[in-house]
Design an enzyme around this catalytic site. Structure first.
Site, mmCIF file in Angstrom:
data_model
loop_
_atom_site.group_PDB
_atom_site.id
_atom_site.type_symbol
_atom_site.label_atom_id
_atom_site.label_comp_id
_atom_site.label_asym_id
_atom_site.label_seq_id
_atom_site.Cartn_x
_atom_site.Cartn_y
_atom_site.Cartn_z
ATOM 1 N N PRO A 88 1.013 -1.188 -0.315
ATOM 2 C CA PRO A 88 -0.094 -0.083 0.271
ATOM 3 C C PRO A 88 1.285 1.257 0.081
ATOM 4 O O PRO A 88 0.672 2.357 -0.203
ATOM 5 C CB PRO A 88 -0.768 0.092 1.116
ATOM 6 C CG PRO A 88 -0.297 -0.669 2.096
ATOM 7 C CD PRO A 88 0.460 -2.193 1.326
ATOM 8 N N GLU A 115 2.952 -7.956 9.105
ATOM 9 C CA GLU A 115 2.927 -5.994 8.572
ATOM 10 C C GLU A 115 3.586 -5.300 7.693
ATOM 11 O O GLU A 115 3.345 -4.064 7.890
ATOM 12 C CB GLU A 115 3.570 -6.118 10.230
ATOM 13 C CG GLU A 115 2.856 -4.836 11.435
ATOM 14 C CD GLU A 115 1.527 -4.716 11.090
ATOM 15 O OE1 GLU A 115 1.580 -3.122 11.012
ATOM 16 O OE2 GLU A 115 0.532 -5.496 11.157
ATOM 17 N N ARG A 153 -3.877 -8.801 -20.135
ATOM 18 C CA ARG A 153 -5.473 -8.641 -21.445
ATOM 19 C C ARG A 153 -4.761 -6.868 -22.854
ATOM 20 O O ARG A 153 -5.475 -6.923 -23.147
ATOM 21 C CB ARG A 153 -6.225 -7.939 -20.997
ATOM 22 C CG ARG A 153 -6.622 -6.400 -19.999
ATOM 23 C CD ARG A 153 -8.242 -6.569 -19.413
ATOM 24 N NE ARG A 153 -8.652 -6.695 -19.712
ATOM 25 C CZ ARG A 153 -9.098 -5.652 -20.454
ATOM 26 N NH1 ARG A 153 -8.841 -4.629 -20.697
ATOM 27 N NH2 ARG A 153 -10.744 -5.363 -21.340
ATOM 28 N N ASP A 168 -11.374 -0.113 -23.979
ATOM 29 C CA ASP A 168 -11.469 -0.415 -22.200
ATOM 30 C C ASP A 168 -11.204 1.045 -21.824
ATOM 31 O O ASP A 168 -10.732 2.567 -22.177
ATOM 32 C CB ASP A 168 -10.209 -0.521 -21.431
ATOM 33 C CG ASP A 168 -10.517 -2.155 -22.218
ATOM 34 O OD1 ASP A 168 -11.040 -2.732 -21.845
ATOM 35 O OD2 ASP A 168 -9.319 -2.390 -21.259
HETATM 36 N N1 ADE Z 1 -1.034 -5.282 -0.104
HETATM 37 C C1 ADE Z 1 -1.624 -4.707 1.270
HETATM 38 N N2 ADE Z 1 -2.515 -3.992 0.619
HETATM 39 C C2 ADE Z 1 -2.404 -3.477 -0.588
HETATM 40 C C3 ADE Z 1 -2.116 -2.236 -1.891
HETATM 41 N N3 ADE Z 1 -3.608 -1.726 -1.366
HETATM 42 N N4 ADE Z 1 -1.934 -2.578 -2.929
HETATM 43 C C4 ADE Z 1 -0.630 -3.769 -2.625
HETATM 44 N N5 ADE Z 1 -0.519 -4.367 -1.771
HETATM 45 C C5 ADE Z 1 -0.747 -3.782 -0.818
#
Ligand code: ADE
Length: 255
Positions: A88, A115, A153, A168
């Protein structure tokens, strides 16, 4: 194109990759996906892959040795292809990335659990970090599947229709126009007349306008980066758009 995925949950990939379009792409040798179990490279009898963080705090951290061992065994040192960490904290994945990455012959994806990763994996092993959205999942497996799907794709031959990926949503920087299929009238909701007209030029013009209308209503910020013709700009101005200040009309077209 070859994908190498490194994960602690290799079993979750099977069903998605063995269905529908991706299965066909694998059978037709347009893509190959090897999923590697990081635990296989964890030293010791118990194959430990995670430990508590130095300095205290909650959660577990993925240890460096199993990840370095796995990646170097499969990809060599230095690695033969880019290695993307799914996290994230990465930059946001876009359709443009899907198109650009589809030009690579090989790509490796590293999925986290727990974590997070020992920081040395970020610093000395991966070549890029990608997030699929501003939310936190329990691991990188779904994001890895998202990348494999979105990239594949774009490869020639993967979609039945050769232009399938071309119009798309997001492909030209706009959201896609609305689609309709039979019946022409359903519960008194009619398919727009133009789509039944057989006039391809009128249909193309209608679709373009709907695409612009929808993008303006839902994602106006995309218009600043989209490829727009003079005719598009005229349409957009008629809909209330100005390059700096956007006045979007209601998106009340049927879905
Ligand atoms: N791992 C946990 N959350 C994630 C996300 N939003 N994007 C990529 N990998 C992740």
């Amino acid at each position: 194109m070859k994908f190498d995925v490194f994960s602690l949950l290799p079993q979750v990939f099977h069903d998605y990759l063995n269905s529908s379009i991706l299965l066909k792409a694998i059978e037709n040798k347009l893509i190959a996906v090897d999923v590697h179990d990081i635990r296989d490279w964890a030293p010791g009898k118990h194959h430990v892959t995670d430990e508590p963080p130095y300095g205290g705090g909650g959660g577990m951290v993925m240890k460096p040795e199993p990840v370095f061992n796995a990646v170097e065994a499969v990809l060599g040192n230095p690695p033969v292809c880019p290695l993307i960490l799914l996290t994230p904290q990465g930059r946001l994945f876009t359709q443009k990335d899907a198109q650009t990455l589809a030009e690579l012959p090989r790509l490796a994806l590293l999925c986290g659990r727990y974590e997070g990763f020992d920081e040395r994996i970020r610093q000395h092993l991966v070549t890029d970090e990608i997030s699929i959205g501003d939310y936190v999942l329990t691991g990188g497996e779904l994001p890895a599947l998202v990348l494999i799907d979105a990239i594949s794709r774009n490869l020639p031959g993967v979609l039945g229709d050769p232009d399938g990926a071309w119009d798309d949503s997001h492909a030209g920087g706009l959201l896609e126009y609305p689609h309709y299929t039979r019946p022409a009238s359903y519960r008194d909701w009619e398919v727009p007349e133009v789509l039944l007209s057989g006039n391809h030029a009128r249909i193309a013009a209608w679709r373009r306008e709907e695409s612009l209308r929808r993008t303006l209503a839902r994602r106006p910020e995309l218009l600043n980066e989209a490829e727009l013709s003079a005719a598009d700009l005229k349409t957009l101005r008629a809909l209330g758009w100005t390059p700096d200040g956007v006045v979007a009309e209601e998106d009340n077209q049927p879905d």
